[in-house]
Design a protein around this motif. Structure first.
Motif, PDB file in Angstrom:
ATOM      1  N   HIS A 170       0.802  -1.228   0.000  1.00 22.12           N
ATOM      2  CA  HIS A 170       0.000   0.000   0.000  1.00 22.12           C
ATOM      3  C   HIS A 170       0.836   1.281   0.000  1.00 22.12           C
ATOM      4  N   LEU A 171       2.146   1.170  -0.103  1.00 31.00           N
ATOM      5  CA  LEU A 171       2.993   2.349   0.051  1.00 31.00           C
ATOM      6  C   LEU A 171       2.673   3.433  -0.972  1.00 31.00           C
ATOM      7  N   ASP A 172       2.410   3.045  -2.218  1.00 30.65           N
ATOM      8  CA  ASP A 172       2.179   4.037  -3.268  1.00 30.65           C
ATOM      9  C   ASP A 172       0.813   4.705  -3.164  1.00 30.65           C
ATOM     10  N   GLN A 173       0.009   4.309  -2.194  1.00 34.34           N
ATOM     11  CA  GLN A 173      -1.261   4.998  -1.961  1.00 34.34           C
ATOM     12  C   GLN A 173      -1.083   6.206  -1.042  1.00 34.34           C
ATOM     13  N   PHE A 174       0.145   6.452  -0.632  1.00 33.61           N
ATOM     14  CA  PHE A 174       0.477   7.613   0.190  1.00 33.61           C
ATOM     15  C   PHE A 174       1.339   8.576  -0.628  1.00 33.61           C
ATOM     16  N   THR A 175       1.283   9.850  -0.266  1.00 33.37           N
ATOM     17  CA  THR A 175       2.201  10.819  -0.860  1.00 33.37           C
ATOM     18  C   THR A 175       3.571  10.637  -0.222  1.00 33.37           C
ATOM     19  N   ARG A 176       4.591  10.441  -1.065  1.00 40.22           N
ATOM     20  CA  ARG A 176       5.934  10.137  -0.583  1.00 40.22           C
ATOM     21  C   ARG A 176       6.866  11.317  -0.851  1.00 40.22           C
TER      22      ARG A 176
END
Length: 536
Positions: free
Chosen positions: A344-350
């Motif tokens: 799910h990491l890419d569902q957050f703004t990084r």
């Protein structure tokens, strides 16, 4: 037939580029055809348009033309092969038994001296404040302090040794001082020139050094003796204060101990080297942070930074801040583990905060808003970079963001002012732990505070289950502003068997506050090397 002017992307341009690439690699010996190709290409570029047949005037003038071409060719070698030019200097230094440096003031008075042996890596220094000898074989430092007339036997500090070695590594680096020998600076540019001084010809290599994380520059000039290829002097110039110059010579024999440097043999000797119990603890802490498995994961911290994505691969690491978006699961499941975060990491703004490629740390800052409105990640720019030491235990600027560093801290070592005590069965702290206390002898009396206390569990890979650090607001008299503590609340094991914390609580005493950190790691998903390349 006259030759037309070359196009910027023609065959010769590509060939010259390839030659420059080969010239820049000091580990590659120049091939015979390399010299022929370079000579032909330079002649084509610098000489007149080629003719189908040479005329008599060209032949008559060939001596002068050859001299001019030779000068241009020599210039081309200086410009194209700075690495190999410095490689000769580095080789000349490595062949010396000892290097001796004298730091002199504006009046020529010697302020301090330093010795370094390229074959053995032994180092020594002498000044009004102290005399030191570093024995790399025993990994000890002997230090004589004239103020109290005492000789201290101390353990080797990898950070201090590497800081001292950086200068000598730069001198012996065949690549040409691309890494600054002055801690806290980076090489911005370098220039080579021949100069006349004192009736002699010298070759100067001048480095412009940029201060890390701040304005201002320094200039470091190495003056080389063309006859020997060895540095004669190094002069450091800053924005304020007079230039600082070190003069070099190369004796066949150097000091063997502090006594040969002037320490009296009648001086009192105090042994502060760690005993077997402290050695085991220090080795266990180092093994826990250096030998940890590669992973990707997320640190959750409340209150505080919120969410951080973290990656580790050997000496390389990366940190990003994470911010929820409309696509992010709300709330994050309580049982979210490392595998869940990988999915799910890419569902957050990084937002990239720092990247370490194994040699340097690159710090980034956010440009503009978090949401760019075009579906692209937020833009960041390079804020500063910082070289890390070449040891097997490299510097970690953000230990609290990585569980293996938070639970295996790089603790202080004994010095002439700092003492350690090991208590196998302390009367406080987590069960099954050993307590290490660090004190400063400059703080007299029973009210002397502990600078540092750490409780390690040898049964769990010397994890620091609790750490307390005294933050002092004054030294004379010593007064503690507050105590900063970390307490491990839960542990897990990496695939390689190492223990690490999954939950840590931070406590401060004045004012009282708490902060909880959670680490969820994924050891299975491959980590591409591209993640650790500096951003363009």
């Amino acid at each position: 037939m006259n030759r037309t002017a070359p196009d910027p992307l023609d065959e010769d341009e590509a060939r010259l580029r390839d030659l420059v690439v080969e010239a820049g690699d000091p580990s590659v010996a120049a091939r015979p055809e390399y010299l022929a190709d370079l000579r032909r290409t330079v002649l084509d570029r610098l000489g007149p348009p080629r003719r189908t047949r040479r005329t008599t005037p060209w032949l008559i003038g060939s001596g002068l033309a050859a001299a001019s071409v030779a000068a241009c060719l020599a210039l081309a070698f200086v410009l194209l092969r700075p690495a190999n030019a410095w490689a000769q200097v580095a080789r000349a230094i490595r062949e010396q038994s000892w290097l001796h440096g004298r730091h002199v003031g504006p009046d020529g008075k010697v302020l301090s001296e330093a010795w370094f042996s390229p074959p053995t890596r032994a180092m020594a220094s002498r000044s009004d404040r102290a005399i030191e000898y570093h024995d790399p074989a025993r990994r000890t430092v002997t230090r004589f302090v004239p103020a109290d007339g005492t000789i201290y036997l101390l353990p080797e500090s990898s950070e201090l040794v590497n800081a001292s070695m950086d200068f000598y590594r730069a001198l012996m680096d065949p690549s040409g001082s691309t890494r600054s020998p002055i801690p806290g600076t980076e090489v911005a540019s370098q220039v080579r020139r021949k100069v006349e001084d004192g009736g002699r010809t010298w070759e100067d290599v001048e480095l412009t050094l940029r201060l890390v994380g701040g304005p201002g520059q320094l200039r470091l000039r190495f003056r080389l003796d063309p006859a020997t290829g060895l540095p004669h002097s190094a002069t450091l110039t800053g924005a304020d204060g007079p230039p600082r110059t070190t003069l070099f010579d190369y004796p066949d024999r150097g000091p063997a101990d502090v006594y040969e440097l002037g320490a009296p043999r009648t001086a009192k000797v105090v042994d502060r080297t760690p005993g077997a119990d402290l050695e085991a603890i220090l080795a266990g802490l180092k093994a826990g942070r250096v030998g940890f498995d590669d992973y990707r994961g997320v640190m959750t911290q409340v209150p505080g930074v919120g969410l951080r994505a973290i990656w580790r691969k050997g000496r390389k690491w990366r940190v990003e801040s994470l911010f929820p978006t409309a696509r992010s699961p709300q709330p994050v499941p309580r049982d979210a583990d490392g595998a869940w975060w990988t999915e799910h990491l890419d569902q957050f703004t990084r937002v990239v905060q720092a990247i370490c490629d194994g040699d340097k740390v690159y710090y980034y800052r956010l440009e503009g808003d978090l949401s760019m409105g075009d579906g692209q990640p937020p833009r960041v720019s390079l804020n500063m970079s910082q070289a890390i030491n070449a040891s097997d235990d490299p510097f970690m600027p953000w230990p609290d963001s990585f569980p293996e560093h938070l639970s295996h801290p790089n603790v202080w070592l004994p010095t002439e002012e700092r003492t350690f005590s090991v208590e196998p069965k302390p009367d406080d702290g987590p069960a099954g732990t050993i307590r290490v206390r660090v004190s400063d002898i400059r703080f007299p009396g029973p009210a002397r505070p502990d600078l540092y206390k750490i409780w390690v569990d040898p049964a769990k890979g010397y994890v620091a289950m609790k750490v307390e650090t005294a933050i002092l607001e004054s030294l004379n008299p010593p007064k503690v502003a507050y105590i900063d503590a970390h307490v491990v609340e839960d542990l897990a094991r990496a695939p390689g068997g190492a223990w690490y914390p999954t939950r840590v609580r931070r406590l401060t005493s004045n004012p009282k506050s708490e902060q909880a950190s959670r680490f969820d790691l994924d050891f299975r998903t491959p980590i591409p090397d591209d993640l650790f390349r500096p951003l363009k």
